[in-house]
Scaffold this active site. Structure first.
Site: not given
Ligand code: E4P
Length: 218
Positions: A88
């Site tokens: 990622k």
């Molecule tokens: C996923 O890849 C993201 O890191 C995550 O969904 C972020 O979510 P949040 O806005 O609830 O922190």
């Protein structure tokens, strides 16, 4: 639409996996920190454990470097943990360069922190396997997260990009439904939003009546 769970919590990952509908897991540095995991070895072991729970699912592991050389070095180490790891990478200039490098070298990536169609185009051009638009955070700031999913889906379809749209930052079961309708390829959700899809009062009322009537012939 594939279902990923958005957590680093092993109990929640197991619960979602046991449901039989899980296709993968996304994590991020905040989710890892929430589990109290400290040190690179512990972090890497945690990713390995997740891969061993969700067999055949893609597991996103996020880099914490922000320069090209650091992102590539870290991504290579993360990808070596398990074949199902997807690296990622944040949507920054060096991140885009790294996405291209990973794509040229057979390492799958998830481009994170996507908040615009332009960013999604760049990530697709650079060969990302997934792009992650953060729809909850967009809604939180008064914009329309689902509209962004629709826009990216339209662009990717017109342009023939292979990159999959991974709707992230999901806040509710309704978000999941709207993302399915908008053309997301994947939705990464908290466990409670996945379980929320189960709920309907008429199901509960109907089941109670069936159970009551079943007593009459059992
Ligand atoms: C996923 O890849 C993201 O890191 C995550 O969904 C972020 O979510 P949040 O806005 O609830 O922190």
């Amino acid at each position: 639409m594939k279902f990923f769970i958005d957590t680093a919590n092993l109990a929640q990952i197991k619960e979602a996996n046991d449901l039989g509908v899980l296709d993968g897991v996304t994590t991020n540095p905040s989710l890892m920190a929430k589990e109290g995991i400290k040190g690179q070895e512990a972090v890497y072991n945690h990713y390995k454990t997740i891969c061993e729970i969700v067999l055949n699912g893609d597991i996103s592991a996020e880099v914490v470097s922000t320069d090209f050389d650091g992102i590539v070095a870290e991504g290579k180490k993360l990808a070596a943990i398990h074949p199902n790891i997807v690296v990622k990478v944040p949507m920054i200039k060096d991140g885009v360069k790294a996405l291209k490098w990973f794509s040229d070298n057979g390492i799958r990536t998830n481009c994170t922190l996507i908040f615009s169609a332009g960013q999604a185009i760049l990530a697709a051009k650079a060969g990302a396997k997934y792009v992650s638009p953060f729809i909850g955070r967009i809604d939180d700031s008064g914009w329309d997260g689902v509209a962004l999913i629709e826009q990216i889906a339209r662009i990717y379809s017109i342009q023939g990009y292979d990159t999959e749209i991974l709707a992230a930052s999901i806040r509710s079961p309704l978000h999941i439904i709207k993302c399915a309708e908008a053309g997301a390829d994947v939705c990464t959700c908290p466990l409670e939003s996945i379980l929320g899809l189960l709920k309907h009062p008429l199901t509960d009322i109907g089941l109670a009546k069936f159970m009551e009537d079943a007593k009459k012939f059992s």
